[in-house]
Scaffold this motif. Structure first.
Motif, mmCIF file in Angstrom:
data_model
loop_
_atom_site.group_PDB
_atom_site.id
_atom_site.type_symbol
_atom_site.label_atom_id
_atom_site.label_comp_id
_atom_site.label_asym_id
_atom_site.label_seq_id
_atom_site.Cartn_x
_atom_site.Cartn_y
_atom_site.Cartn_z
ATOM 1 N N MET A 1 17.088 -22.378 40.649
ATOM 2 C CA MET A 1 18.342 -23.030 40.949
ATOM 3 C C MET A 1 18.155 -24.537 40.859
ATOM 4 O O MET A 1 17.163 -25.081 41.313
ATOM 5 N N VAL A 2 19.104 -25.234 40.298
ATOM 6 C CA VAL A 2 19.053 -26.679 40.132
ATOM 7 C C VAL A 2 19.547 -27.362 41.392
ATOM 8 O O VAL A 2 20.583 -26.991 41.956
ATOM 9 N N ASP A 3 18.808 -28.371 41.846
ATOM 10 C CA ASP A 3 19.179 -29.144 43.029
ATOM 11 C C ASP A 3 20.199 -30.200 42.618
ATOM 12 O O ASP A 3 19.852 -31.212 42.018
ATOM 13 N N LYS A 4 21.455 -29.998 42.948
ATOM 14 C CA LYS A 4 22.532 -30.928 42.576
ATOM 15 C C LYS A 4 22.624 -32.096 43.547
ATOM 16 O O LYS A 4 23.401 -33.008 43.336
ATOM 17 N N GLN A 5 21.840 -32.069 44.612
ATOM 18 C CA GLN A 5 21.867 -33.155 45.592
ATOM 19 C C GLN A 5 21.206 -34.419 45.058
ATOM 20 O O GLN A 5 21.555 -35.513 45.460
ATOM 21 N N ARG A 6 20.228 -34.259 44.139
ATOM 22 C CA ARG A 6 19.478 -35.407 43.618
ATOM 23 C C ARG A 6 19.935 -35.705 42.200
ATOM 24 O O ARG A 6 19.803 -34.877 41.311
ATOM 25 N N PRO A 7 20.446 -36.910 41.963
ATOM 26 C CA PRO A 7 20.853 -37.263 40.592
ATOM 27 C C PRO A 7 19.616 -37.499 39.719
ATOM 28 O O PRO A 7 18.530 -37.784 40.212
ATOM 29 N N LEU A 8 19.796 -37.354 38.425
ATOM 30 C CA LEU A 8 18.711 -37.654 37.495
ATOM 31 C C LEU A 8 18.445 -39.148 37.535
ATOM 32 O O LEU A 8 19.369 -39.957 37.448
ATOM 33 N N GLN A 9 17.179 -39.503 37.689
ATOM 34 C CA GLN A 9 16.806 -40.907 37.772
ATOM 35 C C GLN A 9 15.516 -41.147 37.006
ATOM 36 O O GLN A 9 14.657 -40.276 36.941
ATOM 37 N N LEU A 10 15.391 -42.342 36.470
ATOM 38 C CA LEU A 10 14.135 -42.748 35.842
ATOM 39 C C LEU A 10 13.121 -43.073 36.919
ATOM 40 O O LEU A 10 13.466 -43.461 38.030
ATOM 41 N N ASP A 11 11.865 -42.951 36.578
ATOM 42 C CA ASP A 11 10.757 -43.264 37.480
ATOM 43 C C ASP A 11 10.530 -44.773 37.447
ATOM 44 O O ASP A 11 9.972 -45.309 36.482
#
Length: 178
Positions: free
Chosen positions: A1-11
């Motif tokens: 399941m994908v965690d939709k709470q955390r947006p995609l972000q660069l490191d």
């Protein structure tokens, strides 16, 4: 399941690390411990391509028989394609901070394919087909090993693999003609 709470972000730490060591060119710290292994794999592929260039060129000049003029011409086309692969591999090795190994000493031992000085046209085709099949398998294995560690190298290997598969198919068809 994908965690939709955390947006995609660069490191951000990775981006900051990329600001240093400018002498490394495109090689950022994210290449990690795999860079030297990848350079080693690429140098093995380079040796293979160089052996294939030499074998195809010899076969081009030595081919005789009724079908030899057209097949000999194709041997030269394949030799030129293999040389192009060698150039692309050498360029990538340099981009990764390595040194392409063009030393003729030990070249056959570093190569995955054999140099075969046969003189019979059908034997030449067979020898080249074996070498192309070995190249196909070695590129498949390298692609698997590189995986997501270096997407640029993986794409290069995939591109060369497509050429090698095409060469093998052509050689299979020539076996019936010779």
């Amino acid at each position: 399941m994908v965690d939709k709470q955390r947006p995609l972000q660069l490191d951000e730490a990775g981006l900051e690390a990329a600001r240093g060591h400018l002498d490394d060119g495109a090689v950022t710290p994210a290449y990690g411990p795999w860079r030297e292994d990848i350079v080693s794999l690429l140098n093995g592929a380079l040796a293979t391509e160089l052996i294939c260039v030499l074998r195809y060129r010899r076969h081009h000049f030595m081919a005789t028989g009724l079908e030899s003029p057209s097949i000999a011409a194709e041997f030269l086309v394949h030799a030129d394609a293999e040389l192009g692969h060698a150039d692309r591999l050498a360029e990538r090795i340099v981009q990764l901070g390595g040194e392409p190994d063009f030393n003729p000493v030990g070249l056959p031992e570093r190569s995955h394919a054999d140099y075969d000085p046969v003189n019979d046209l059908k034997a030449m085709i067979r020898s080249n087909l074996i070498a192309e099949r070995v190249a196909v398998e070695s590129y498949r294995q390298m692609i698997h090993l590189v995986g997501d560690k270096d997407s640029t190298t993986r794409r290069l290997l995939e591109d060369i693999l497509a050429d090698e598969e095409e060469h093998a198919d052509e050689l299979k068809d020539w076996m019936a003609r010779a």
